[in-house]
Each structure stands twice: as C-alpha cells, then as structure tokens.
Design an enzyme around this catalytic site. Structure first.
Site, PDB file in Angstrom:
ATOM      1  CG  ASN A 114      -0.365  -0.071   2.510  1.00  0.00           C
ATOM      2  OD1 ASN A 114       0.851  -0.167   2.614  1.00  0.00           O
ATOM      3  ND2 ASN A 114      -1.153   0.019   3.567  1.00  0.00           N
ATOM      4  CG  HIS A 117       4.296   2.846   8.285  1.00  0.00           C
ATOM      5  ND1 HIS A 117       3.381   2.031   8.916  1.00  0.00           N
ATOM      6  CD2 HIS A 117       4.922   3.542   9.263  1.00  0.00           C
ATOM      7  CE1 HIS A 117       3.475   2.222  10.233  1.00  0.00           C
ATOM      8  NE2 HIS A 117       4.397   3.125  10.462  1.00  0.00           N
TER       9      HIS A 117
HETATM   10  P1  CMP Z   1       0.869  -0.083   7.555  1.00  0.00           P
HETATM   11  O1  CMP Z   1       0.133   1.189   7.700  1.00  0.00           O
HETATM   12  O2  CMP Z   1       2.328  -0.016   7.299  1.00  0.00           O
HETATM   13  O3  CMP Z   1       0.614  -0.994   8.863  1.00  0.00           O
HETATM   14  C1  CMP Z   1       0.565  -2.382   8.848  1.00  0.00           C
HETATM   15  C2  CMP Z   1       0.648  -2.948   7.466  1.00  0.00           C
HETATM   16  O4  CMP Z   1       0.171  -4.289   7.357  1.00  0.00           O
HETATM   17  C3  CMP Z   1      -0.263  -2.162   6.549  1.00  0.00           C
HETATM   18  O5  CMP Z   1       0.211  -0.885   6.329  1.00  0.00           O
HETATM   19  C4  CMP Z   1      -0.320  -3.076   5.351  1.00  0.00           C
HETATM   20  O6  CMP Z   1       0.868  -3.018   4.564  1.00  0.00           O
HETATM   21  C5  CMP Z   1      -0.386  -4.418   6.064  1.00  0.00           C
HETATM   22  N1  CMP Z   1      -1.774  -4.873   6.250  1.00  0.00           N
HETATM   23  C6  CMP Z   1      -2.716  -4.353   7.024  1.00  0.00           C
HETATM   24  N2  CMP Z   1      -3.859  -5.044   6.949  1.00  0.00           N
HETATM   25  C7  CMP Z   1      -3.622  -6.036   6.089  1.00  0.00           C
HETATM   26  C8  CMP Z   1      -4.409  -7.089   5.583  1.00  0.00           C
HETATM   27  N3  CMP Z   1      -5.679  -7.263   5.981  1.00  0.00           N
HETATM   28  N4  CMP Z   1      -3.843  -7.926   4.717  1.00  0.00           N
HETATM   29  C9  CMP Z   1      -2.543  -7.755   4.333  1.00  0.00           C
HETATM   30  N5  CMP Z   1      -1.737  -6.764   4.789  1.00  0.00           N
HETATM   31  C10 CMP Z   1      -2.285  -5.909   5.648  1.00  0.00           C
END
Ligand code: CMP
Length: 139
Positions: A114, A117
């Site tokens: 995504n 962070h």
């Molecule tokens: P981030 O904001 O870095 O915090 C935790 C990370 O876990 C998130 O962004 C995503 O990259 C990942 N993440 C969160 N929820 C999910 C999910 N349901 N499935 C896969 N990855 C996730």
C-alpha cells in the site's frame, strides 16, 4: 492539536515502481518538512521487529516478506499536528477505501503493498523514527 513529528516509509512497491519522487513531492507540498531520510532495505527479521505489534495477525509473515523484498525510504517529518495530518494525506490502509487524491489512492497496489506507512500516534512516531534514525543527525 498534537505533536510536531511523524514517521513514514515509502514501501518497496512504490520505490520499485519509480513513484518515490512523486510521493515525496506530495509530502512536501502538503507542508511537511523532511527532518531525516535515507534509502535502505530491511531484512525479514528487522521487518518483523518493526511490525511486531502485528505478530498475531494472519498477514504478518507475508507482510514481513514483502517489506524485506526491496528498498524502502524511511523519513522523519515535521509539521504541526503531524501524525493526524499525515494519515489524512496517505488515506486508508486499504487503497480501495482510500479517499480520492490521497497517496494510497494514487499509488498503492493492494492492502499489503500500500505504497506508504504512517505512524498512528505520537508515541509510535518516536519509536519508529528511532528504529531507523537513532544516533543519526536530524535537520
Ligand atoms: P501499515 O500502515 O504499514 O501498517 C501495517 C501494514 O500491514 C499495513 O500498512 C499493510 O501493509 C499491512 N496490512 C494491514 N492489513 C492487512 C491485511 N488485511 N492484509 C494484508 N496486509 C495488511
């Protein structure tokens, strides 16, 4: 209004796709000042330490593998109300739910890959910033 600093990292999908420059431009145009920045790569073990809070979640192992799969760009950023304003700028974790025009809406590939962070509290901003920049100069 809360604290003046937050922590971010541009994730491997966005660095690989050549989107780091566009993302940094959006961050600066939104009024954030870059206090510290570098390009680096996490081992799977270090990724696991960074995301230890998620260690019981079903996506934890995949997340650690993904976060150690390529270069990242961590940064400490300064702005009034930094944590909240930055989370508004990047949008929801799931890019299908991220508001139009946010960094994740524009650049994220999936809920895992995504693009970026952002710390979720002043306390975590400090912990996460120190994870990458303890003992290094900040400007
Ligand atoms: P981030 O904001 O870095 O915090 C935790 C990370 O876990 C998130 O962004 C995503 O990259 C990942 N993440 C969160 N929820 C999910 C999910 N349901 N499935 C896969 N990855 C996730």
């Amino acid at each position: 209004m809360s604290g003046k600093f937050t922590f971010t990292m541009i994730k491997p999908d966005a660095v690989n796709a050549g989107n780091a420059g566009a993302i940094i431009k959006m961050i600066q145009e939104a009024g954030f000042r870059i206090v510290a920045m570098k390009k680096t790569k996490l081992t799977q073990e270090r990724a696991g330490e960074f995301y230890a809070v998620h260690s019981e979640r079903p996506f934890y192992n995949d997340l650690c593998a993904y976060m150690s799969s390529g270069a990242i760009i961590p940064m400490i950023l300064e702005k009034d109300n930094a944590v909240e304003d930055f989370r508004t700028l990047i949008g929801a974790t799931d890019p299908t739910k991220a508001a139009v025009g946010t960094i994740r809406n524009l650049f994220a590939k999936s809920i895992e890959a995504n693009a970026i962070h952002g710390s979720d509290s002043d306390e975590n901003a400090q912990i996460e910033g120190n994870f990458f920049f303890a003992g290094t100069e900040r400007f």
